[in-house]
Design a protein around this motif. Structure first.
Motif, PDB file in Angstrom:
ATOM      1  N   UNK A 198       5.294  12.874   3.390  1.00  0.00           N
ATOM      2  CA  UNK A 198       5.210  11.368   3.794  1.00  0.00           C
ATOM      3  C   UNK A 198       5.074  11.375   5.512  1.00  0.00           C
ATOM      4  N   UNK A 199       4.300  10.765   5.868  1.00  0.00           N
ATOM      5  CA  UNK A 199       3.922  10.507   7.462  1.00  0.00           C
ATOM      6  C   UNK A 199       4.144   9.168   7.753  1.00  0.00           C
ATOM      7  N   UNK A 200       4.890   9.109   8.681  1.00  0.00           N
ATOM      8  CA  UNK A 200       5.457   7.519   9.216  1.00  0.00           C
ATOM      9  C   UNK A 200       6.044   6.633   8.235  1.00  0.00           C
ATOM     10  N   UNK A 201       6.552   6.948   7.290  1.00  0.00           N
ATOM     11  CA  UNK A 201       7.290   6.136   6.305  1.00  0.00           C
ATOM     12  C   UNK A 201       6.218   5.994   4.953  1.00  0.00           C
ATOM     13  N   UNK A 202       5.094   6.237   5.140  1.00  0.00           N
ATOM     14  CA  UNK A 202       4.059   5.878   4.063  1.00  0.00           C
ATOM     15  C   UNK A 202       4.082   7.096   2.736  1.00  0.00           C
ATOM     16  N   UNK A 203       3.716   6.476   1.845  1.00  0.00           N
ATOM     17  CA  UNK A 203       3.638   7.141   0.536  1.00  0.00           C
ATOM     18  C   UNK A 203       2.949   8.568   0.608  1.00  0.00           C
ATOM     19  N   UNK A 204       3.217   9.566  -0.196  1.00  0.00           N
ATOM     20  CA  UNK A 204       2.693  10.971  -0.148  1.00  0.00           C
ATOM     21  C   UNK A 204       1.084  10.519  -0.233  1.00  0.00           C
ATOM     22  N   UNK A 572       6.088  11.182  23.903  1.00  0.00           N
ATOM     23  CA  UNK A 572       6.566   9.564  23.507  1.00  0.00           C
ATOM     24  C   UNK A 572       5.451   8.787  22.616  1.00  0.00           C
ATOM     25  N   UNK A 573       5.548   8.672  21.337  1.00  0.00           N
ATOM     26  CA  UNK A 573       4.465   7.955  20.667  1.00  0.00           C
ATOM     27  C   UNK A 573       5.145   6.719  19.713  1.00  0.00           C
ATOM     28  N   UNK A 574       4.101   5.744  19.942  1.00  0.00           N
ATOM     29  CA  UNK A 574       4.557   4.433  19.272  1.00  0.00           C
ATOM     30  C   UNK A 574       3.357   4.327  18.073  1.00  0.00           C
ATOM     31  N   UNK A 575       3.815   3.993  16.831  1.00  0.00           N
ATOM     32  CA  UNK A 575       2.776   4.023  15.889  1.00  0.00           C
ATOM     33  C   UNK A 575       2.965   2.522  14.882  1.00  0.00           C
ATOM     34  N   UNK A 576       1.842   2.008  14.502  1.00  0.00           N
ATOM     35  CA  UNK A 576       2.034   0.777  13.669  1.00  0.00           C
ATOM     36  C   UNK A 576       0.638   0.916  12.517  1.00  0.00           C
ATOM     37  N   UNK A 577       1.116   0.552  11.430  1.00  0.00           N
ATOM     38  CA  UNK A 577       0.150   0.520  10.010  1.00  0.00           C
ATOM     39  C   UNK A 577       0.380  -0.509   9.399  1.00  0.00           C
ATOM     40  N   UNK A 578      -0.773  -1.303   8.903  1.00  0.00           N
ATOM     41  CA  UNK A 578      -0.565  -2.364   7.887  1.00  0.00           C
ATOM     42  C   UNK A 578      -1.369  -2.047   6.924  1.00  0.00           C
ATOM     43  N   UNK A 600       1.786  -7.925  -3.807  1.00  0.00           N
ATOM     44  CA  UNK A 600       1.566  -9.426  -3.405  1.00  0.00           C
ATOM     45  C   UNK A 600       1.414  -9.583  -1.816  1.00  0.00           C
ATOM     46  N   UNK A 601       2.067  -8.644  -1.076  1.00  0.00           N
ATOM     47  CA  UNK A 601       1.813  -8.720   0.381  1.00  0.00           C
ATOM     48  C   UNK A 601       1.715  -7.336   0.796  1.00  0.00           C
ATOM     49  N   UNK A 602       1.683  -7.325   2.263  1.00  0.00           N
ATOM     50  CA  UNK A 602       1.216  -6.117   2.932  1.00  0.00           C
ATOM     51  C   UNK A 602       2.385  -5.296   2.950  1.00  0.00           C
ATOM     52  N   UNK A 603       2.251  -3.946   3.003  1.00  0.00           N
ATOM     53  CA  UNK A 603       3.335  -2.828   3.588  1.00  0.00           C
ATOM     54  C   UNK A 603       3.089  -2.799   5.177  1.00  0.00           C
ATOM     55  N   UNK A 604       4.188  -2.761   5.657  1.00  0.00           N
ATOM     56  CA  UNK A 604       4.087  -2.461   7.349  1.00  0.00           C
ATOM     57  C   UNK A 604       4.988  -1.484   7.422  1.00  0.00           C
ATOM     58  N   UNK A 605       4.335  -0.583   8.599  1.00  0.00           N
ATOM     59  CA  UNK A 605       5.284   0.601   9.085  1.00  0.00           C
ATOM     60  C   UNK A 605       5.093   0.613  10.425  1.00  0.00           C
ATOM     61  N   UNK A 606       6.031   0.636  11.379  1.00  0.00           N
ATOM     62  CA  UNK A 606       6.071   0.788  12.858  1.00  0.00           C
ATOM     63  C   UNK A 606       6.999   1.614  13.270  1.00  0.00           C
ATOM     64  N   UNK A 641      10.384  -9.994   2.455  1.00  0.00           N
ATOM     65  CA  UNK A 641      10.101  -8.501   2.961  1.00  0.00           C
ATOM     66  C   UNK A 641      11.341  -7.807   2.552  1.00  0.00           C
ATOM     67  N   UNK A 642      11.412  -6.590   2.269  1.00  0.00           N
ATOM     68  CA  UNK A 642      12.272  -5.712   1.773  1.00  0.00           C
ATOM     69  C   UNK A 642      12.088  -4.190   2.571  1.00  0.00           C
ATOM     70  N   UNK A 643      13.087  -3.333   2.808  1.00  0.00           N
ATOM     71  CA  UNK A 643      12.882  -2.226   3.247  1.00  0.00           C
ATOM     72  C   UNK A 643      12.137  -1.332   2.094  1.00  0.00           C
ATOM     73  N   UNK A 644      11.565  -0.513   2.628  1.00  0.00           N
ATOM     74  CA  UNK A 644      10.538   0.424   1.700  1.00  0.00           C
ATOM     75  C   UNK A 644      12.023   1.577   1.091  1.00  0.00           C
ATOM     76  N   UNK A 645      12.091   1.783   0.027  1.00  0.00           N
ATOM     77  CA  UNK A 645      13.012   2.660  -0.547  1.00  0.00           C
ATOM     78  C   UNK A 645      12.853   4.057   0.084  1.00  0.00           C
ATOM     79  N   UNK A 646      13.980   4.779   0.573  1.00  0.00           N
ATOM     80  CA  UNK A 646      13.874   6.031   0.667  1.00  0.00           C
ATOM     81  C   UNK A 646      12.985   6.605   2.203  1.00  0.00           C
ATOM     82  N   UNK A 647      13.243   5.543   2.964  1.00  0.00           N
ATOM     83  CA  UNK A 647      12.785   5.631   4.310  1.00  0.00           C
ATOM     84  C   UNK A 647      13.815   5.240   5.317  1.00  0.00           C
TER      85      UNK A 647
END
Length: 751
Positions: A198-204, A572-578, A600-606, A641-647
């Motif tokens: 997993x990179x930046x909280x997204x599934x493998x 120092x890095x900042x990241x954002x994915x939709x 039903x809606x987007x996944x967001x990681x930042x 919205x809810x937290x992605x499990x295991x992140x």
């Protein structure tokens, strides 16, 4: 005056004596002769030659192209040839200092006195310099640029870092990746030990895993991918975090990991052997061989790994499955001309793993056990030809065949996958431009055998065209613009633009930014399916759409020296994915079945990622911190919205290493993982994992000892992992280590 030419020629001619000639003969002649002799002999006695053999500190391999410079006025220098030997001539007598340097290595100085008493080469072993990794060329970006000149942010794991992680776990690359900030290796099964990146909280499934630029680990074979890659033949690991779909297409939404193999080098053959044993009943034996002459070369990786069924928490269920695995990977190189190289490789892995009730595995009693038998065969072919200094053509092809059988007490799943990849590309270096243009073709076919339940047979074909231009706009600004077009035979066309920029604020400070689009072709071979051994998994229906994404990263990099002594590298890095239309398990499937639908809606990681590296003499300190906010749409309402499990929202990395070059090193590690949310909404505890490792050189061998998880952190410390009856148990979600404290030790030998 008489003509003396005849006398000089020895012709017998009588001449009368001349007073001046007599004076020259008797008085000035002897003195002038002595002066001329001294003048002629002085340069000869002061001119000496010396040879210097330059090698790698750890591997002992020659470093062709290394530079040796003597402190003469003006300086005298030479480059090492294929045998690693540089030859310097015309050096004056006396004490001389030789400075030896090579890209990616720490420079060394050696003091010699001329003339020397023997003609043997001066031996100089260089240590890889982790601070100079900016000079490393990255294969994943396809250009010939170094990291420091790339607009795309690329992290490399190389040299000592790989060597250290091999000492900790030579069987696979899980530890190599898991201890890098921003990357998490998520265990997906308490019984089989399966895991994904997993990179930046997204599934493998959103991370593309490559071996030498070939995508070999997707689909059905992805569940065992990182568990079946031994690190013994790796030269470096390249990580791109964020959108990377321009060159590699589907599956690079979160980023990519490219595993780069070691290549043969001119000079003495390379021979290295590793033997390792663990307190948990694991044994690893591996060897890497390489050699090359002017026309041909070869490499050979051979690895055997065995693991006994291990119950570290006393619940009579395995924390580590019983595993037997063999990997053999030969590769042949042909250097057809200075402009043309051809290589072909074959890699084969056979594995048998069993996990579950310890009594079943060891004594054949009745109970619950999962067994996975797999065979993976991969062929690779690559051809490179330089048409000119500005244009290089590349053609490559790979085929992977993967056969796997899963067996449970009352269920089995068998399937055979064939995946192919073919690509033709060109690298064009024109003035300030580095242009990569190419096309590729991918196929993936899965055939389920002896189906028990729904059949998951599937075939996919993707054709892609890509172009990328990396350009310098002056001394301070570089940009990279890329565009890819993919056509998928089921999900249609995708256009994937991407842009990156590098701004050099000062000599020590630079700023990078990247943004782009990505997509993922849907498949049922995901973590939820793997965790249930594909039991009851339903095929995708026609309503499922491809997953698409937009993302970006920004990072600031600083390299400086503090107080004239402490080296500092800070990022120092900042990241954002939709991510839209993410594939998730449907909540309305019948009991015992798993069906996927688009969310039903987007996944967001930042989030933010901080890395710092400090060096003072023999001490090095690595510090890392990741702040992650990862949310997904609620099950019932796309607006909720809810937290992605295991992140986990917070994770820290701390590593302190003392290293004496050529002798050994000692490292202390500590990692903290903050509380996580489970799929049911429960919150876990935070936990620490610490480790201690040491390595020391004894003659031609290096002996190592690693104490992993000193605090014996285990998920069973917080609650049971095995639930329900022993004959048909269920298992809790894995969010912490399951194996506890383990020690391992062994020896590395370079022959």
């Amino acid at each position: 005056m008489p003509d003396l030419r005849h006398a000089a020629l020895g012709v017998g001619v009588a001449v009368p004596p001349d007073p001046m000639f007599a004076f020259f003969q008797t008085r000035l002649g002897p003195a002038l002769f002595v002066l001329l002799a001294l003048a002629a002999s002085a340069p000869a006695s002061a001119q000496h030659a010396v040879s210097v053999r330059v090698t790698d500190e750890h591997e002992g391999t020659p470093l062709s192209g290394a530079t040796v410079v003597a402190d003469t006025d003006p300086p005298t220098g030479a480059s090492a040839g294929p045998d690693g030997i540089a030859r310097l001539a015309d050096l004056p007598s006396g004490d001389r200092t030789l400075t030896v340097s090579f890209v990616g290595y720490e420079p060394a100085t050696v003091r010699i006195t001329l003339p020397r008493t023997d003609d043997a080469p001066v031996e100089v072993a260089l240590e890889e310099d982790e601070e100079s990794l900016d000079d490393v060329v990255v294969a994943a970006t396809r250009t010939s640029r170094t990291i420091a000149a790339l607009p795309t942010r690329v992290e490399t794991i190389a040299g000592e870092e790989i060597d250290e992680k091999v000492s900790m776990d030579p069987s696979n690359i899980t530890m190599l990746l898991n201890e890098s900030p921003g990357i998490a290796v998520q265990q997906t099964s308490a019984v089989s030990g399966n895991a994904s990146i997993r990179i930046q909280g997204l599934d493998g499934r959103y991370t593309q895993l490559l071996k030498d630029g070939f995508p070999l680990y997707g689909g059905f074979s992805g569940g065992l991918s990182i568990l079946q890659v031994p690190p013994l033949d790796l030269r470096q690991v390249e990580v791109i975090k964020g959108p990377a779909s321009t060159l590699y297409g589907s599956g690079a939404i979160a980023g990519l990991v490219n595993l780069v193999s070691r290549e043969p080098r001119l000079g003495a053959p390379e021979r290295s052997v590793l033997v390792n044993a663990t307190s948990a009943g694991g044994v690893d034996v591996g060897a890497f061989l390489a050699g090359r002459d002017a026309r041909y070369g070869y490499t050979l990786l051979a690895s055997a790994n065995g693991q006994s069924a291990y119950d570290g928490d006393g619940d009579a269920f395995t924390n580590l499955p019983r595993t037997r695995r063999i990997t053999v990977a030969p590769r042949l190189y042909a250097y057809l001309s200075p402009q043309t190289t051809l290589w072909a490789g074959l890699s084969g892995t056979a594995e048998d793993r069993q996990g579950g009730d310890l009594a079943v595995i060891e004594d054949g009693a009745d109970g619950y056990v999962e067994r996975s038998e797999s065979v993976r065969l991969t062929t690779q072919l690559r051809f490179d030809h330089a048409l000119s200094e500005a244009v290089t053509l590349t053609a490559k092809q790979s085929t992977t065949a993967f056969d796997r059988r899963l067996a449970l007490p009352d269920y089995r799943f068998e399937g055979f996958q064939v995946a192919t990849y073919a690509e033709a590309s060109a690298l064009i270096d024109h003035d300030a431009h580095d242009v990569v243009v190419g096309l590729d073709l991918r196929t993936d076919a899965f055939d389920q055998r002896d189906a028990v339940g729904p059949e998951l047979d599937d075939e996919q074909l993707t054709v892609g065209v890509f172009v990328q231009d990396t350009r310098d706009l002056g001394d301070r600004l570089s940009v990279e613009l890329g565009l890819r077009g993919d056509w998928h035979d089921t999900y249609g066309a995708f256009v994937l633009p991407r842009a990156s920029a590098l701004l050099r604020l000062t000599e020590d400070v630079d700023l990078r930014a990247t943004g782009g689009l990505g997509y993922q072709a849907p498949t049922v071979f995901l973590e939820p399916s793997e965790s249930r051994a594909f039991r009851g998994v339903l095929p995708l229906d026609e309503t499922v759409e491809a997953e698409t994404s937009v993302g970006g990263t920004v990072d600031l990099n600083v390299q400086t020296v503090l107080g004239g002594r402490v080296t500092l590298s800070f990022n120092q890095a900042a990241f954002l994915t939709r991510l839209d239309d993410a594939l998730v398990p449907a909540g309305d499937a019948a009991p015992g079945l798993l069906r996927y639908r688009n969310a039903a809606g987007p996944v967001r990681t930042r989030g933010l990622e901080t890395n710092a590296r400090l060096g003072l003499g023999d001490l090095k300190l690595f510090l890392g911190y990741v702040l992650l906010d990862a949310t997904e749409a609620g099950l019932a309402d796309g607006n909720a919205r809810r937290a992605i499990p295991l992140t986990p929202a917070h994770k820290t990395y701390s590593i302190l290493v003392w290293e004496r070059h050529g002798e050994g090193r000692i490292g202390l590690e500590a990692y903290y993982t903050a509380p996580q949310t489970l799929p049911g909404g429960e919150r876990t505890s935070g936990y620490w994992v610490t480790g201690l490792m040491g390595e020391w050189r004894v003659g031609p061998a290096r002996v190592f000892l690693n104490l992993e998880n000193l605090l014996d952190t285990q998920q069973t410390n917080y609650g049971p992992v095995v639930l329900g009856a022993r004959t048909s148990p269920t298992f809790a979600e894995i969010w912490a280590p399951t194996d506890g404290f383990i020690a391992n030790g062994g020896v590395k030998l370079s022959l």
